[in-house]
Design a protein around this motif. Structure first.
Motif, PDB file in Angstrom:
ATOM      1  N   LYS A   1       1.256   3.855  -2.715  1.00 29.33           N
ATOM      2  CA  LYS A   1       0.866   5.557  -2.541  1.00 29.33           C
ATOM      3  C   LYS A   1       1.701   6.404  -3.114  1.00 29.33           C
ATOM      4  CE  LYS A   1      -2.009   4.432   1.890  1.00 29.33           C
ATOM      5  NZ  LYS A   1      -1.976   4.404   3.269  1.00 29.33           N
TER       6      LYS A   1
ATOM      7  N   PRO B   1     -10.919  -7.392  -6.724  1.00 27.54           N
ATOM      8  CA  PRO B   1     -10.752  -6.035  -6.333  1.00 27.54           C
ATOM      9  C   PRO B   1     -11.718  -5.114  -7.957  1.00 27.54           C
ATOM     10  CG  PRO B   1      -8.642  -7.352  -7.804  1.00 27.54           C
ATOM     11  CD  PRO B   1     -10.167  -7.759  -7.010  1.00 27.54           C
ATOM     12  N   GLY B   2     -10.642  -3.352  -7.652  1.00 27.15           N
ATOM     13  CA  GLY B   2     -10.969  -2.639  -8.087  1.00 27.15           C
ATOM     14  C   GLY B   2     -12.260  -1.513  -8.298  1.00 27.15           C
TER      15      GLY B   2
ATOM     16  N   TYR C   1       0.884  -1.286   0.055  1.00 32.58           N
ATOM     17  CA  TYR C   1       0.226   0.264   0.081  1.00 32.58           C
ATOM     18  C   TYR C   1       1.024   1.317   0.058  1.00 32.58           C
ATOM     19  CZ  TYR C   1      -3.815  -3.420   1.560  1.00 32.58           C
ATOM     20  OH  TYR C   1      -4.721  -4.611   1.652  1.00 32.58           O
TER      21      TYR C   1
ATOM     22  N   GLY D   1     -11.079   0.245  -2.841  1.00 31.84           N
ATOM     23  CA  GLY D   1      -9.567   0.142  -2.376  1.00 31.84           C
ATOM     24  C   GLY D   1      -8.567   1.190  -3.570  1.00 31.84           C
TER      25      GLY D   1
ATOM     26  N   ASP E   1      -5.320  11.642   6.486  1.00 29.87           N
ATOM     27  CA  ASP E   1      -5.823  10.218   6.561  1.00 29.87           C
ATOM     28  C   ASP E   1      -6.811  10.500   7.924  1.00 29.87           C
ATOM     29  OD1 ASP E   1      -4.906   7.471   5.629  1.00 29.87           O
ATOM     30  OD2 ASP E   1      -3.670   7.738   7.360  1.00 29.87           O
TER      31      ASP E   1
ATOM     32  N   VAL F   1       0.608   7.321   9.451  1.00 32.02           N
ATOM     33  CA  VAL F   1       1.186   6.596   9.395  1.00 32.02           C
ATOM     34  C   VAL F   1       0.192   5.435   9.240  1.00 32.02           C
ATOM     35  CG1 VAL F   1       2.031   5.573  11.546  1.00 32.02           C
ATOM     36  CG2 VAL F   1       1.959   7.707  11.657  1.00 32.02           C
ATOM     37  N   GLN F   2       1.348   4.293   8.730  1.00 32.61           N
ATOM     38  CA  GLN F   2       0.313   2.862   7.545  1.00 32.61           C
ATOM     39  C   GLN F   2      -0.007   2.051   9.502  1.00 32.61           C
ATOM     40  OE1 GLN F   2      -0.126   2.889   4.444  1.00 32.61           O
ATOM     41  NE2 GLN F   2      -1.253   1.264   4.686  1.00 32.61           N
ATOM     42  N   LEU F   3      -0.801   2.161   8.764  1.00 29.93           N
ATOM     43  CA  LEU F   3      -2.184   0.999   9.492  1.00 29.93           C
ATOM     44  C   LEU F   3      -1.923  -0.117   9.169  1.00 29.93           C
ATOM     45  CD1 LEU F   3      -4.653   3.578  11.421  1.00 29.93           C
ATOM     46  CD2 LEU F   3      -2.210   3.514  12.074  1.00 29.93           C
TER      47      LEU F   3
HETATM   48  N1  LIG Z   1      -2.963   5.215   7.249  1.00 25.06           N
HETATM   49  C1  LIG Z   1      -3.880   4.418   6.215  1.00 25.06           C
HETATM   50  N2  LIG Z   1      -3.702   3.012   7.059  1.00 25.06           N
HETATM   51  C2  LIG Z   1      -4.208   1.867   5.887  1.00 25.06           C
HETATM   52  C3  LIG Z   1      -5.246   2.335   5.844  1.00 25.06           C
HETATM   53  C4  LIG Z   1      -5.455   4.294   5.606  1.00 25.06           C
HETATM   54  O1  LIG Z   1      -6.644   4.788   4.728  1.00 25.06           O
HETATM   55  N3  LIG Z   1      -4.657   4.992   6.242  1.00 25.06           N
HETATM   56  N4  LIG Z   1      -6.110   2.112   4.970  1.00 25.06           N
HETATM   57  C5  LIG Z   1      -5.907  -0.161   4.661  1.00 25.06           C
HETATM   58  C6  LIG Z   1      -5.063   0.040   3.257  1.00 25.06           C
HETATM   59  N5  LIG Z   1      -4.611   0.433   2.415  1.00 25.06           N
HETATM   60  C7  LIG Z   1      -4.460   1.732   1.807  1.00 25.06           C
HETATM   61  O2  LIG Z   1      -3.646   2.374   3.925  1.00 25.06           O
HETATM   62  C8  LIG Z   1      -4.903   0.580   1.194  1.00 25.06           C
HETATM   63  C9  LIG Z   1      -5.865  -1.336   1.001  1.00 25.06           C
HETATM   64  C10 LIG Z   1      -6.207  -1.536   0.259  1.00 25.06           C
HETATM   65  C11 LIG Z   1      -5.508  -0.819  -1.759  1.00 25.06           C
HETATM   66  C12 LIG Z   1      -6.919  -0.877  -2.567  1.00 25.06           C
HETATM   67  O3  LIG Z   1      -6.658  -0.107  -3.792  1.00 25.06           O
HETATM   68  N6  LIG Z   1      -6.997  -1.900  -2.802  1.00 25.06           N
HETATM   69  C13 LIG Z   1      -6.967  -3.148  -4.335  1.00 25.06           C
HETATM   70  C14 LIG Z   1      -6.316  -4.240  -3.901  1.00 25.06           C
HETATM   71  C15 LIG Z   1      -4.626  -5.058  -3.788  1.00 25.06           C
HETATM   72  C16 LIG Z   1      -4.114  -6.206  -4.184  1.00 25.06           C
HETATM   73  O4  LIG Z   1      -3.493  -6.189  -5.115  1.00 25.06           O
HETATM   74  O5  LIG Z   1      -4.076  -6.432  -2.740  1.00 25.06           O
HETATM   75  C17 LIG Z   1      -7.934  -3.301  -4.735  1.00 25.06           C
HETATM   76  O6  LIG Z   1      -9.152  -3.653  -3.318  1.00 25.06           O
HETATM   77  O7  LIG Z   1      -8.670  -3.451  -5.674  1.00 25.06           O
HETATM   78  C18 LIG Z   1      -5.294   0.464  -1.143  1.00 25.06           C
HETATM   79  C19 LIG Z   1      -4.925   1.282  -0.256  1.00 25.06           C
HETATM   80  C20 LIG Z   1      -5.504   0.198   6.041  1.00 25.06           C
HETATM   81  N7  LIG Z   1      -4.214   0.832   6.834  1.00 25.06           N
END
Ligand SMILES: Nc1nc2c(c(=O)[nH]1)N[C@@H](CN(C=O)c1ccc(C(=O)N[C@@H](CCC(=O)O)C(=O)O)cc1)CN2
Length: 394
Positions: A154, A368-369, A150, A372, A221, A197-199
């Protein structure tokens, strides 16, 4: 990249297998009927979706969704995010509902791409007119593969639109103080307009301490308690709204889904998605129920919803029979399930059994798609907003 695929054979969630089995049965039923119908005139004439008044009747014989033309989402400018509505071209979700019992696919990937293009154009203009370049700082602690992916995505998205990115990667066993030190430096750095901060964080860290340390003006965030508190209060405005729920609402707007006065059910009550999604829907004048692990008869509550936001992290939990015909479904779940046919050995599924739900709902996000890609697009949007606010730009 997800951490670990669930082992379907050892599944504690029987609905996973049931969902797949139901889908198989459904396919068989469809095939039988389609084969039978093909010996007659045309399939479409024997499957009178346009005439049926009961979408549930057509459940077992719904033709493939791919036969439906993908309608282009209406694209608003980034400054209109969360406000764009009712300007969808000639087609609308409602129109689709009256013609077909198959759900329209809400294409988050396409919408996110369009939003990135809009943001990129605005940043280019801003840069040439004022010299301001938005900056985003990301702090990653630990070695979770999904979090690393992720964060990488980003960073890539920032590059695409012209946001300068700053990255700090710390080992799993870092001290909380180390994270706080970096946050403090980014708070004081004028070239940084957004900090995240990534969670999740490693379990020895106090998430609350860390999120509280991010300057509210750079909290892209939207997880700072002041931003969440303002989101919850009438007459108050948060500086930032959490990215995933914001992306959900943005998809509803861009697909012209009316929210005002509708019954919305949010499945899950996490701080990142469920809780802020419910607050946002309430701000949009929907009537909200939150379904969680202690809710009795979740099916009954979910079945009343015009709009469902599922964010519970349980693969295929929401079944087709739990869904009111014509409901709009936003599926936030990203759950890996074992799949021997996939080169990776797993595939991603949502919290909603897509195959069943898409026969009943009027519109649905894929996984997906779906949601996310919107999460990252909203992060870029929040970062641009922050840079404009800090530099007092229109
Ligand atoms: N600080 C944060 N941490 C986390 C967040 C957040 O918004 N801020 N959200 C999630 C993780 N996340 C971003 O950080 C995130 C999750 C999923 C996707 C995404 O594009 N998913 C794709 C599939 C990806 C794959 O193949 O694994 C989809 O759904 O099409 C983007 C960002 C938890 N942590």
């Amino acid at each position: 990249m997800p951490q670990q695929p669930h082992r379907v054979t050892l599944s504690p969630f029987p609905w996973r297998q049931n969902c797949a089995a139901a889908a198989r049965l459904h396919r068989m039923a469809s095939m039988r009927l389609t084969d039978w119908s093909s010996s007659s005139t045309t399939t479409s004439r024997l499957l009178p979706f346009s005439r049926t008044s009961n979408p549930a009747r057509s459940y077992a014989v719904c033709p493939a969704r791919r036969l439906l033309p993908m309608l282009p989402p209406n694209i608003a400018s980034p400054v209109r995010l969360l406000t764009a509505r009712r300007d969808f071209s000639a087609s609308s979700v409602k129109a689709m509902m009256s013609v077909e019992a198959c759900a329209k696919v809400i294409d988050g990937k396409a919408v996110a791409k369009k939003i990135r293009e809009e943001i990129g154009a605005e940043i280019a203009r801003m840069k040439s007119e004022t010299g301001v370049v938005p900056g985003l700082a990301v702090i990653l602690v630990g070695d979770r593969k999904d979090s690393a992916t992720y964060v990488r995505n980003k960073k890539k998205a920032c590059e695409t639109v012209g946001i300068k990115s700053f990255e700090v990667c710390l080992p799993e066993d870092s001290a909380e103080q180390e994270v706080l030190k970096h946050i403090s430096e980014f708070n004081d750095d004028p070239s940084v307009h957004g900090i995240l901060v990534q969670l999740p964080l490693p379990s020895h860290m106090n998430e609350q301490h860390i999120l509280n340390a991010v300057s509210i003006e750079k909290d892209v965030d939207g997880f700072h308690p002041l931003n969440i508190g303002r989101l919850a209060m009438r007459g108050r405005e948060p500086l930032f709204v959490p990215c995933t729920p914001k992306g959900c609402i943005e998809l509803l707007h861009r697909y012209n889904v009316e929210i005002k006065g509708k019954r919305a059910v949010v499945v899950g009550r996490s701080n990142i998605v469920g809780m802020p999604a419910a607050l946002l829907l309430q701000r949009e004048d929907a009537t909200i129920s939150i379904v969680h692990s202690r809710t009795r008869n979740p099916e009954e509550i979910i079945k009343q919803a015009d709009i469902i936001i599922a964010a519970v992290g349980q693969p295929n939990m929401v079944r087709g029979t739990w869904i009111r015909p014509g409901a709009v479904i936003i599926d936030v779940g990203i759950n890996p399930v074992e799949d021997a046919k996939s080169p990776k050995g797993y595939r991603l599924v949502g919290d909603v059994c897509y195959e069943e739900a898409s026969k009943v709902a009027s519109a649905i996000t894929p996984v997906p798609g779906g949601v996310g890609p919107m999460t990252i697009a909203m992060l870029l949007s929040n970062t641009l907003t922050s840079a404009k606010r800090i530099h007092n730009l229109p």
